[in-house]
Design a protein around this motif. Sequence first.
Motif, mmCIF file in Angstrom:
data_model
loop_
_atom_site.group_PDB
_atom_site.id
_atom_site.type_symbol
_atom_site.label_atom_id
_atom_site.label_comp_id
_atom_site.label_asym_id
_atom_site.label_seq_id
_atom_site.Cartn_x
_atom_site.Cartn_y
_atom_site.Cartn_z
ATOM 1 N N GLN A 120 0.849 -1.194 0.000
ATOM 2 C CA GLN A 120 0.000 0.000 0.000
ATOM 3 C C GLN A 120 0.877 1.234 0.000
ATOM 4 N N ALA A 121 0.868 1.969 -1.117
ATOM 5 C CA ALA A 121 1.723 3.148 -1.195
ATOM 6 C C ALA A 121 1.047 4.376 -0.611
ATOM 7 N N SER A 122 -0.278 4.377 -0.647
ATOM 8 C CA SER A 122 -0.984 5.577 -0.182
ATOM 9 C C SER A 122 -2.172 5.164 0.673
ATOM 10 N N GLY A 123 -3.045 6.092 0.953
ATOM 11 C CA GLY A 123 -4.192 5.842 1.811
ATOM 12 C C GLY A 123 -5.122 4.756 1.292
ATOM 13 N N ARG A 124 -5.412 4.822 0.010
ATOM 14 C CA ARG A 124 -6.254 3.786 -0.588
ATOM 15 C C ARG A 124 -5.455 3.141 -1.705
ATOM 16 N N ARG A 125 -5.370 1.811 -1.708
ATOM 17 C CA ARG A 125 -4.612 1.141 -2.777
ATOM 18 C C ARG A 125 -5.182 1.517 -4.136
ATOM 19 N N ALA A 126 -4.274 1.633 -5.123
ATOM 20 C CA ALA A 126 -4.690 1.978 -6.487
ATOM 21 C C ALA A 126 -3.962 1.073 -7.470
ATOM 22 N N ALA A 127 -4.637 0.708 -8.541
ATOM 23 C CA ALA A 127 -4.027 -0.171 -9.547
ATOM 24 C C ALA A 127 -4.443 0.271 -10.945
ATOM 25 N N MET A 128 -3.581 -0.076 -11.899
ATOM 26 C CA MET A 128 -3.783 0.338 -13.292
ATOM 27 C C MET A 128 -3.898 -0.898 -14.167
ATOM 28 N N SER A 129 -4.772 -0.838 -15.159
ATOM 29 C CA SER A 129 -4.879 -1.940 -16.121
ATOM 30 C C SER A 129 -4.652 -1.393 -17.527
ATOM 31 N N ASN A 130 -3.646 -1.946 -18.218
ATOM 32 C CA ASN A 130 -3.291 -1.473 -19.558
ATOM 33 C C ASN A 130 -3.875 -2.355 -20.656
ATOM 34 N N SER A 131 -4.374 -1.728 -21.713
ATOM 35 C CA SER A 131 -4.816 -2.477 -22.889
ATOM 36 C C SER A 131 -4.411 -1.715 -24.146
ATOM 37 N N PHE A 132 -3.657 -2.400 -24.996
ATOM 38 C CA PHE A 132 -3.177 -1.768 -26.224
ATOM 39 C C PHE A 132 -3.583 -2.624 -27.419
ATOM 40 N N GLY A 133 -4.224 -2.019 -28.397
ATOM 41 C CA GLY A 133 -4.743 -2.828 -29.500
ATOM 42 C C GLY A 133 -4.094 -2.538 -30.832
ATOM 43 N N PHE A 134 -4.194 -3.521 -31.715
ATOM 44 C CA PHE A 134 -3.828 -3.278 -33.112
ATOM 45 C C PHE A 134 -4.616 -2.067 -33.596
ATOM 46 N N GLY A 135 -4.005 -1.323 -34.480
ATOM 47 C CA GLY A 135 -4.600 -0.064 -34.902
ATOM 48 C C GLY A 135 -3.984 1.077 -34.106
ATOM 49 N N GLY A 136 -3.191 0.726 -33.090
ATOM 50 C CA GLY A 136 -2.583 1.747 -32.239
ATOM 51 C C GLY A 136 -3.552 2.305 -31.220
ATOM 52 N N ASN A 137 -4.536 1.493 -30.811
ATOM 53 C CA ASN A 137 -5.511 1.944 -29.811
ATOM 54 C C ASN A 137 -5.013 1.624 -28.414
ATOM 55 N N ASN A 138 -4.992 2.629 -27.552
ATOM 56 C CA ASN A 138 -4.542 2.422 -26.172
ATOM 57 C C ASN A 138 -5.654 2.828 -25.207
ATOM 58 N N ALA A 139 -5.950 1.953 -24.252
ATOM 59 C CA ALA A 139 -6.957 2.279 -23.231
ATOM 60 C C ALA A 139 -6.430 1.834 -21.879
ATOM 61 N N VAL A 140 -6.458 2.743 -20.928
ATOM 62 C CA VAL A 140 -5.926 2.456 -19.595
ATOM 63 C C VAL A 140 -6.978 2.812 -18.550
ATOM 64 N N LEU A 141 -7.164 1.921 -17.605
ATOM 65 C CA LEU A 141 -8.131 2.144 -16.532
ATOM 66 C C LEU A 141 -7.393 2.171 -15.196
ATOM 67 N N VAL A 142 -7.833 3.021 -14.293
ATOM 68 C CA VAL A 142 -7.269 3.059 -12.948
ATOM 69 C C VAL A 142 -8.402 2.840 -11.944
ATOM 70 N N ALA A 143 -8.166 1.914 -11.020
ATOM 71 C CA ALA A 143 -9.180 1.618 -10.002
ATOM 72 C C ALA A 143 -8.567 1.798 -8.614
ATOM 73 N N ARG A 144 -9.438 2.017 -7.629
ATOM 74 C CA ARG A 144 -8.978 2.188 -6.241
ATOM 75 C C ARG A 144 -9.825 1.339 -5.322
ATOM 76 N N GLU A 145 -9.221 0.878 -4.258
ATOM 77 C CA GLU A 145 -10.027 0.151 -3.278
ATOM 78 C C GLU A 145 -10.976 1.149 -2.592
ATOM 79 N N VAL A 146 -12.076 0.609 -2.124
ATOM 80 C CA VAL A 146 -13.065 1.457 -1.449
ATOM 81 C C VAL A 146 -13.046 1.114 0.027
ATOM 82 N N ASN A 147 -12.921 2.121 0.850
ATOM 83 C CA ASN A 147 -12.928 1.860 2.291
ATOM 84 C C ASN A 147 -14.318 1.430 2.732
ATOM 85 N N PRO A 148 -14.361 0.430 3.595
ATOM 86 C CA PRO A 148 -15.683 -0.056 4.001
ATOM 87 C C PRO A 148 -16.478 1.019 4.743
#
Lengths: 426, 88
Positions: free
Chosen positions: A398-426
């Motif tokens: 855990q680097a910060s208050g709420r954990r965060a992670a990134m998901s990379n997706s790169f497609g033929f055609g040169g399409n790039n899409a990146v998503l970032v998600a964070r844990e939610v405190n209960p």
Amino acid sequence: MNIQSVVGLHQFMKRVVVTGIGVVSPVGVGREPFWAALCEGRSGISRIEEFDTANLKTTIAGVCREFRAADFFDERELSRLDRVSQLAITATELAVREARLPDSQLAGFDTGVILGTGFGGQASIEDFCGAFYLNDRSRRSAVAIPKSMYNASASTIAIRFKTRGPNITITTACSSGANAIGQAAHLIRYGQAERMIAGGADAPVTQVVMDAWKDMRVLSTKNEVPQRACKPFSANRDGFVLAEAAGIVVLESLDSARQRGATIYAEVVGYGSTADAAHITFPDPEGESQAMRRALKDGGVAAEEIDYINAHGTATKLNDASETDAIKRVFGCRAYEIPVSSIKSMLGHSMGASGAIEFIATVLALNEKIIPPTINYEERDPQCDLDYVTEGARAMRQASGRRAAMSNSFGFGGNNAVLVAREVNP
Amino acid sequence: MSKEVRQPVETIEDIVKDIIIAELRVEPQQLQSDTHLMKDLGADSLDALNIALRLEDAFKIKIPDDAIPNFLTISDIIKGVNEHLNAN
């Protein structure tokens, strides 16, 4: 100029969370078997048994063998649904069931669908093309078009669940599923929908597609031990393994989720999308890194806060080197401290579904605080020198208050899409 | 076995019923002469088009677009097929 700061749009923005997960994958059907397999480092790659592979150089793929269509559809429904729609609808059914959304909330204009697919109803297209070229009237059908069109899956989901909000199909090759989830999250964020069914599906393991990939020489030919064929970031990697899958999430505004006491898996905070505008298949690390930067900025997440990167990690020579370069451009020296893993090592590359499947793995990683490994890593590649989590599943720091992670997706055609998600405190 | 080969031993009614059973995945006992494909068997317009396609192949006839709405009960279909066969 940042338009959000000018008009104060931020104060109207809704927070978006994941409240349902549905997966149909080569390692199992449903969230739990999927996650268990990833944590165990179990591969879903096997020899192709569905058709003759005598003329192929690659004879292995990721096939959803545990998926039984008859458990979800009757014969008549099946006659109208390409395999991609069967996978997509099943994943939706599982996600919706898990989200415990009552029909009354699901139905209507406040719920929409955005689905990504690279190949659409490929098997059906091959079927009616075959009937045409062979002049085989017995295989002609009035449902050839509605069965094979790219939006068949998304539309059938809407019909089945009576969702009457935006219904959009995105096809950006291997980034389709990630683009779908990003766009869907933005629709909720800006009040265009209260909840969205979003994700990706692809069923491209057909004789014709396998044969077409052969000529591009990007598929692994390590057929001898299928489970060990896909070796992301390893110097002896020789290409990706084609797969089929569907991954669907129910996205919902945080307010709506809290009001109804839903289980919240994680928050979708950032989405970045760019085009390389360079070459149709050759990746450009600048396009990729810019998508990562934009996703971080969109989510208000600092590079220092990222605890895990779920890589695109196809196991092609070009992708893995380019992605490693792109990660370093964004994270600098810290790139070496962030765990990066590729679950394609276990699932293969399910094209338009992969971005969604991998986002789901990222969300589960945050939720469970466990990072799934990259399996089959054998030899160090000087161009790929990050921490690829090759020893097995690992606890997430855990680097910060709420954990965060990134998901990379790169497609033929040169399409790039990146998503970032964070844990939610209960 | 093709429909053409079976035609001499099967009646038109048999062939029509076989096509409907195969296309709509229904049981033979569900088919009476006044059974309506849409109202009784849940068929939709795409099913009707597929059944027309199979009838055209089986009997080597051409069913015009505007005749399809008349092909919705077993007896109407048999009547329609007979008319087209006689016209040819």
